[in-house]
Design a protein around this motif. Structure first.
Motif, PDB file in Angstrom:
ATOM      1  N   VAL A  88      -9.323   1.917  18.024  1.00  0.00           N
ATOM      2  CA  VAL A  88      -8.709   2.188  16.720  1.00  0.00           C
ATOM      3  C   VAL A  88      -8.314   0.890  16.023  1.00  0.00           C
ATOM      4  CG1 VAL A  88      -6.736   3.246  15.569  1.00  0.00           C
ATOM      5  CG2 VAL A  88      -7.950   4.509  17.336  1.00  0.00           C
ATOM      6  N   THR A  89      -7.700  -0.044  16.759  1.00  0.00           N
ATOM      7  CA  THR A  89      -7.272  -1.298  16.122  1.00  0.00           C
ATOM      8  C   THR A  89      -8.478  -2.136  15.686  1.00  0.00           C
ATOM      9  OG1 THR A  89      -6.967  -2.224  18.356  1.00  0.00           O
ATOM     10  CG2 THR A  89      -5.010  -1.443  17.224  1.00  0.00           C
ATOM     11  N   ASP A  90      -9.566  -2.104  16.442  1.00  0.00           N
ATOM     12  CA  ASP A  90     -10.797  -2.799  16.026  1.00  0.00           C
ATOM     13  C   ASP A  90     -11.328  -2.220  14.721  1.00  0.00           C
ATOM     14  OD1 ASP A  90     -10.671  -4.433  18.217  1.00  0.00           O
ATOM     15  OD2 ASP A  90     -12.284  -3.439  19.335  1.00  0.00           O
ATOM     16  N   LEU A  91     -11.333  -0.874  14.621  1.00  0.00           N
ATOM     17  CA  LEU A  91     -11.833  -0.221  13.406  1.00  0.00           C
ATOM     18  C   LEU A  91     -10.913  -0.501  12.221  1.00  0.00           C
ATOM     19  CD1 LEU A  91     -12.965   3.192  14.941  1.00  0.00           C
ATOM     20  CD2 LEU A  91     -14.451   1.431  13.986  1.00  0.00           C
ATOM     21  N   ILE A  92      -9.601  -0.557  12.479  1.00  0.00           N
ATOM     22  CA  ILE A  92      -8.647  -0.859  11.408  1.00  0.00           C
ATOM     23  C   ILE A  92      -8.941  -2.247  10.833  1.00  0.00           C
ATOM     24  CG2 ILE A  92      -6.223  -1.432  10.975  1.00  0.00           C
ATOM     25  CD1 ILE A  92      -5.515   0.872  12.930  1.00  0.00           C
ATOM     26  N   ARG A  93      -9.169  -3.218  11.729  1.00  0.00           N
ATOM     27  CA  ARG A  93      -9.455  -4.579  11.260  1.00  0.00           C
ATOM     28  C   ARG A  93     -10.804  -4.639  10.550  1.00  0.00           C
ATOM     29  NH1 ARG A  93      -7.850  -5.847  16.646  1.00  0.00           N
ATOM     30  NH2 ARG A  93      -5.656  -6.458  16.767  1.00  0.00           N
ATOM     31  N   ALA A  94     -11.820  -4.002  11.141  1.00  0.00           N
ATOM     32  CA  ALA A  94     -13.168  -4.052  10.565  1.00  0.00           C
ATOM     33  C   ALA A  94     -13.219  -3.413   9.182  1.00  0.00           C
ATOM     34  CB  ALA A  94     -14.160  -3.362  11.503  1.00  0.00           C
ATOM     35  N   ARG A  95     -12.412  -2.385   8.956  1.00  0.00           N
ATOM     36  CA  ARG A  95     -12.444  -1.660   7.680  1.00  0.00           C
ATOM     37  C   ARG A  95     -11.312  -2.065   6.745  1.00  0.00           C
ATOM     38  NH1 ARG A  95     -14.156   4.554   9.350  1.00  0.00           N
ATOM     39  NH2 ARG A  95     -15.785   3.991  10.848  1.00  0.00           N
ATOM     40  N   ALA A  96     -10.533  -3.085   7.145  1.00  0.00           N
ATOM     41  CA  ALA A  96      -9.412  -3.574   6.325  1.00  0.00           C
ATOM     42  C   ALA A  96      -8.447  -2.446   5.983  1.00  0.00           C
ATOM     43  CB  ALA A  96      -9.934  -4.251   5.057  1.00  0.00           C
ATOM     44  N   MET A  97      -8.122  -1.627   6.965  1.00  0.00           N
ATOM     45  CA  MET A  97      -7.208  -0.512   6.777  1.00  0.00           C
ATOM     46  C   MET A  97      -5.781  -0.922   7.122  1.00  0.00           C
ATOM     47  SD  MET A  97      -9.497   2.325   8.772  1.00  0.00           S
ATOM     48  CE  MET A  97      -8.119   3.469   8.896  1.00  0.00           C
TER      49      MET A  97
ATOM     50  N   MET B  54       0.823  -1.204   0.000  1.00  0.00           N
ATOM     51  CA  MET B  54       0.000   0.000   0.000  1.00  0.00           C
ATOM     52  C   MET B  54       0.858   1.256   0.000  1.00  0.00           C
ATOM     53  SD  MET B  54      -2.922   1.194   2.689  1.00  0.00           S
ATOM     54  CE  MET B  54      -4.087  -0.004   2.081  1.00  0.00           C
ATOM     55  N   LEU B  55       1.891   1.285   0.841  1.00  0.00           N
ATOM     56  CA  LEU B  55       2.773   2.445   0.938  1.00  0.00           C
ATOM     57  C   LEU B  55       4.219   1.984   0.842  1.00  0.00           C
ATOM     58  CD1 LEU B  55       3.123   5.543   1.682  1.00  0.00           C
ATOM     59  CD2 LEU B  55       3.428   4.742   4.031  1.00  0.00           C
ATOM     60  N   SER B  56       5.008   2.718   0.060  1.00  0.00           N
ATOM     61  CA  SER B  56       6.428   2.393  -0.058  1.00  0.00           C
ATOM     62  C   SER B  56       7.250   3.670   0.067  1.00  0.00           C
ATOM     63  CB  SER B  56       6.702   1.734  -1.416  1.00  0.00           C
ATOM     64  OG  SER B  56       8.073   1.391  -1.527  1.00  0.00           O
ATOM     65  N   ILE B  57       8.157   3.693   1.054  1.00  0.00           N
ATOM     66  CA  ILE B  57       9.075   4.814   1.267  1.00  0.00           C
ATOM     67  C   ILE B  57      10.480   4.332   0.904  1.00  0.00           C
ATOM     68  CG2 ILE B  57       9.997   6.468   2.943  1.00  0.00           C
ATOM     69  CD1 ILE B  57       7.046   6.850   2.615  1.00  0.00           C
TER      70      ILE B  57
ATOM     71  N   ARG C  69      -7.816   4.583   3.770  1.00  0.00           N
ATOM     72  CA  ARG C  69      -7.197   3.259   3.672  1.00  0.00           C
ATOM     73  C   ARG C  69      -5.959   3.158   4.546  1.00  0.00           C
ATOM     74  NH1 ARG C  69      -5.445   2.122  -1.819  1.00  0.00           N
ATOM     75  NH2 ARG C  69      -5.280  -0.044  -1.129  1.00  0.00           N
ATOM     76  N   LEU C  70      -5.340   4.333   4.869  1.00  0.00           N
ATOM     77  CA  LEU C  70      -4.133   4.344   5.696  1.00  0.00           C
ATOM     78  C   LEU C  70      -4.292   5.380   6.804  1.00  0.00           C
ATOM     79  CD1 LEU C  70      -1.149   3.513   6.235  1.00  0.00           C
ATOM     80  CD2 LEU C  70      -0.469   5.324   4.641  1.00  0.00           C
ATOM     81  N   LEU C  71      -4.093   4.955   8.038  1.00  0.00           N
ATOM     82  CA  LEU C  71      -4.210   5.836   9.195  1.00  0.00           C
ATOM     83  C   LEU C  71      -2.841   6.018   9.831  1.00  0.00           C
ATOM     84  CD1 LEU C  71      -6.123   7.365  11.172  1.00  0.00           C
ATOM     85  CD2 LEU C  71      -6.250   5.247  12.492  1.00  0.00           C
ATOM     86  N   VAL C  72      -2.403   7.277   9.976  1.00  0.00           N
ATOM     87  CA  VAL C  72      -1.136   7.594  10.637  1.00  0.00           C
ATOM     88  C   VAL C  72      -1.455   8.129  12.027  1.00  0.00           C
ATOM     89  CG1 VAL C  72       0.997   8.936  10.534  1.00  0.00           C
ATOM     90  CG2 VAL C  72      -0.078   8.148   8.410  1.00  0.00           C
TER      91      VAL C  72
END
Length: 543
Positions: A194-203, A1-4, A171-174
């Motif tokens: 926050v981690t529950d929402l990340i999993r539920a929304r596939a973020m 998803m992200l590449s630095i 899609r990406l939360l910082v």
């Protein structure tokens, strides 16, 4: 998803260009939570600001690539970035109160983001904002919509910031130090939410923190930064059990955890035996049935109700609990910054509750009780040098002037480990640990027998916290002082305190020896506090 790739960030200063980030490379996979850990100044926040293209005016991306979903973020137009921020990549900032507009209703602030990214319009904006508040489990969201930030607790403000960040389904939360300053149970609630929402929304998410215990508990992979560079990366369990880099080992060792001793937080090469001290059965402080009531809009507010405890000579007592439990109000009454409604505060046999707080600054007993404040930066006069700050109590309470004063200031600097060369610097020219040392030197300048420590290490990096905690332990033994240590960090309290008092709702729910309270809590609330504390993996024992 992200590449630095090979990211470099520089800032223009009066003394030329400064490289804040150099050659940083990492990827974030879909559904992954990546932790970026390191101390203040390591470059972890600057990396995220560069990713979001929100660097200060003097900052610029000097080299490297940042690619999100095939989009080159470094070369994207500002108009494209405005579309990406909030909708595709969103950010939760460190200080929720600073991140919110203080004169705009919180619901309106969520609605602003929704309407900017065409997720709502004038007709359904309020309903969508309330739905976003309900998604982050804000009770009675419709009523909270019209609240201003100052009317909400720190934890509630952080939930509002989360609602703003998640409103457009990014899609990406910082997350930049999202729990700094929060109570341990509120911290757990926010992180699990926050981690529950990340999993539920596939973020995917990036968690930036100096708390290795927090990162180990909630991240799939860790990146360790030091002086603008990545020094190590890997699985949290492996980093804790087998850190390859000396800096990572230092951070791991300095992280408070069950089973650690206060000396084990320090690097092995500087550890010395903890100095012996003597705790007597004689009470230095006796607090009896302390009550504090404030006038409220709907009637009296009982901040402290019937609080009683003792502090013996040479003893350290921890006063723990969440925000609003009454621990800071209690300590303010003990140090005579606040008058009690009723009760006794007997110090060395004298009931200080009978002496008004307004005139206590001139009371002869003032020099016997001193305080070290939570935020060393806010508690120091920005226009005074370290020397002037330490001189203040010496002049006001001990009457020292001239050469005698100068000698005492240098003695105190040596005692707290502050280099004499820093005595003529102003607070903004000192690090967090150095400012903490100035605050401690000021507090012990007039030889108090009792120190009240109000979260003195809460804002410090773990390695600096370890040094300050050990300094406090050494001073306690050397100067034969007693401490009242106010904190919500139970791991830190266990390291420094002999006795623990647990407060909830203005009352004491449990008290006893630190070992007893920490290992076999009698009250469910104490057990809840202990279970909420991050539990970092134990480091591998040295060979």
């Amino acid at each position: 998803m992200l590449s630095i790739k090979d990211l470099a960030v520089a800032f223009r200063t009066r003394r030329g260009e400064v490289d804040a980030v150099r050659g940083v490379s990492f990827d974030v996979a879909e559904g992954e939570v990546l932790g970026i850990v390191g101390e203040s100044g390591s470059g972890k926040s600057v990396t995220s600001y560069a990713l979001m293209r929100i660097l200060d005016a003097g900052g610029r991306i000097k080299a490297g690539e940042a690619t999100y979903g095939g989009v080159d973020l470094r070369r994207a137009s500002e108009r494209d970035m405005q579309g990406i921020r909030g909708r595709e990549i969103s950010m939760i900032f460190q200080n929720p109160r600073a991140a919110l507009n203080p004169i705009r209703k919180v619901g309106r602030q969520i609605e602003d983001v929704l309407r900017r990214h065409a997720r709502a319009d004038r007709q359904n904006g309020r309903a969508e904002a309330i739905r976003a508040m309900e998604a982050v489990r804000i009770n009675d969201a419709a009523a909270r919509y019209d609240a201003y930030p100052f009317e909400l607790s720190g934890g509630m403000c952080q939930r509002i910031v989360c609602a703003i960040a998640l409103a457009c389904d990014p899609r990406l939360l910082v997350m930049d130090e999202p729990t700094t300053g929060l109570d341990i149970t509120t911290q757990k609630a926010v992180m699990e939410l926050v981690t529950d929402l990340i999993r539920a929304r596939a973020m995917s998410a990036i968690l930036i923190t100096h708390d290795l215990g927090l990162a180990a508990q909630y991240c799939d992979r860790l990146v360790v930064m030091k002086d603008g560079e990545i020094v190590e990366a890997g699985d949290p369990g492996a980093l804790f059990s087998r850190p390859a880099h000396a800096y990572t080992r230092k951070l791991v060792d300095a992280t408070p955890r069950a089973g650690a001793s206060i000396r084990s937080l320090l690097p092995a090469e500087v550890r010395t035996p903890e100095p012996p001290r003597r705790i007597t059965d004689e009470a230095l402080l006796e607090v009896r049935d302390l009550v504090k009531t404030f006038a409220g809009k709907s009637g009296p507010v009982h901040a402290v109700r019937g609080v009683s405890f003792d502090v013996k000579k040479g003893q350290s007592v921890g006063l723990v609990g969440e925000s609003g439990c009454g621990k800071s109000t209690t300590s303010s009454m003990v140090v005579r910054l606040l008058d009690p409604t009723s009760g006794e505060i007997r110090f060395e046999g004298t009931d200080l509750a009978q002496r008004p707080a307004a005139g206590f600054a001139r009371d002869p007993m003032r020099s016997r009780i001193q305080m070290v404040f939570q935020d060393a930066t806010d508690s120091l006069n920005p226009r005074h040098t370290s020397r002037q700050t330490i001189a203040e109590p010496l002049r006001a309470m001990a009457g020292l002037r001239g050469r005698a004063q100068g000698q005492r200031i240098e003695e105190l600097a040596d005692l707290v480990g502050l280099p004499r060369t820093l005595l003529d610097r102003f607070p903004h020219q000192l690090s967090g640990g150095q400012k903490a040392r100035v605050g401690i030197a000021r507090a012990i300048a007039v030889n108090p027998s009792f120190l009240i420590l109000d979260e003195p290490t809460a804002a410090l990096d773990v390695s600096i916290q370890a040094i300050v905690l050990n300094l406090l332990a050494d001073l306690r033994a050397r100067l034969n002082m007693s401490y009242l240590f106010v904190s919500h960090d139970l791991h830190v309290v266990r390291l420094l305190c002999d006795h623990v008092v647990v407060m909830k709702g203005g009352e004491i729910v449990e008290q006893g020896s630190a070992e007893q309270v920490m290992t076999a809590p009698a009250d469910p609330y104490t057990a809840e506090l202990l279970s909420a504390a991050p539990k970092p993996p134990a480091p591998r024992a040295a060979a």
